[in-house]
Design an enzyme around this catalytic site. Structure first.
Site, PDB file in Angstrom:
ATOM      1  N   VAL A  64      46.756  40.019  53.686  1.00  0.00           N
ATOM      2  CA  VAL A  64      45.586  40.773  53.239  1.00  0.00           C
ATOM      3  C   VAL A  64      45.781  41.246  51.805  1.00  0.00           C
ATOM      4  CG1 VAL A  64      46.413  43.007  54.101  1.00  0.00           C
ATOM      5  CG2 VAL A  64      43.966  42.590  53.965  1.00  0.00           C
ATOM      6  N   CYS A  65      44.684  41.315  51.060  1.00  0.00           N
ATOM      7  CA  CYS A  65      44.652  41.944  49.741  1.00  0.00           C
ATOM      8  C   CYS A  65      43.366  42.770  49.702  1.00  0.00           C
ATOM      9  CB  CYS A  65      44.725  40.908  48.611  1.00  0.00           C
ATOM     10  SG  CYS A  65      43.316  39.804  48.498  1.00  0.00           S
ATOM     11  N   ARG A  66      42.791  42.980  48.551  1.00  0.00           N
ATOM     12  CA  ARG A  66      41.578  43.792  48.477  1.00  0.00           C
ATOM     13  C   ARG A  66      40.385  43.068  49.102  1.00  0.00           C
ATOM     14  NH1 ARG A  66      37.067  44.798  45.137  1.00  0.00           N
ATOM     15  NH2 ARG A  66      36.486  47.001  45.144  1.00  0.00           N
ATOM     16  N   MET A  92      41.106  44.177  52.600  1.00  0.00           N
ATOM     17  CA  MET A  92      41.101  45.592  52.980  1.00  0.00           C
ATOM     18  C   MET A  92      39.707  46.206  52.898  1.00  0.00           C
ATOM     19  SD  MET A  92      44.028  46.272  54.182  1.00  0.00           S
ATOM     20  CE  MET A  92      43.895  48.048  54.360  1.00  0.00           C
TER      21      MET A  92
END
Length: 113
Positions: A64-66, A92
């Site tokens: 996961v990232c932004r 996220m």
């Protein structure tokens, strides 16, 4: 690698799953999933061993990232290393929108940068 990284919806990430957060330190500090492993993408190759130490045989890694761009790149890298990895669609931002738990340092409200 050929084709896009495989993705799963945030609701498909199990509570006991290995969530790898590849956002940078300031993003992590603002708010993150409580049990996630944090290895920023900018330092990922140097810290790759931290992930492999946590991996159990054939365990899936949820990356996961932004919003999903950086995590898609890391997912492709992991798959090239024969690690079962999937990108968390929407990152996220989707995690928070789905009402999944975020934590931040005491005294601050968690948010997604």
């Amino acid at each position: 690698m050929h084709g896009p990284a495989p993705e799963v919806n945030v609701d498909a990430v199990p509570a006991e799953g290995l969530l790898l957060d590849v956002r940078e330190d300031d993003e992590w500090a603002a708010g993150h999933a409580e049990d996630a492993l944090h290895i920023p993408m900018s330092d990922f190759v140097n810290r790759f061993g931290e992930l492999t130490e946590r991996l159990e045989d054939d365990q899936r890694v949820y990356v996961v990232c932004r919003a999903g761009g950086r995590s898609a790149q890391v997912t492709q890298y992991l798959r090239a290393q024969d690690i079962d990895a999937v990108n968390v669609d929407g990152g996220m931002l989707a995690w928070a929108a789905a009402g999944r738990q975020l934590v931040a340092p005491e005294g601050t409200d968690p948010s997604v940068l």
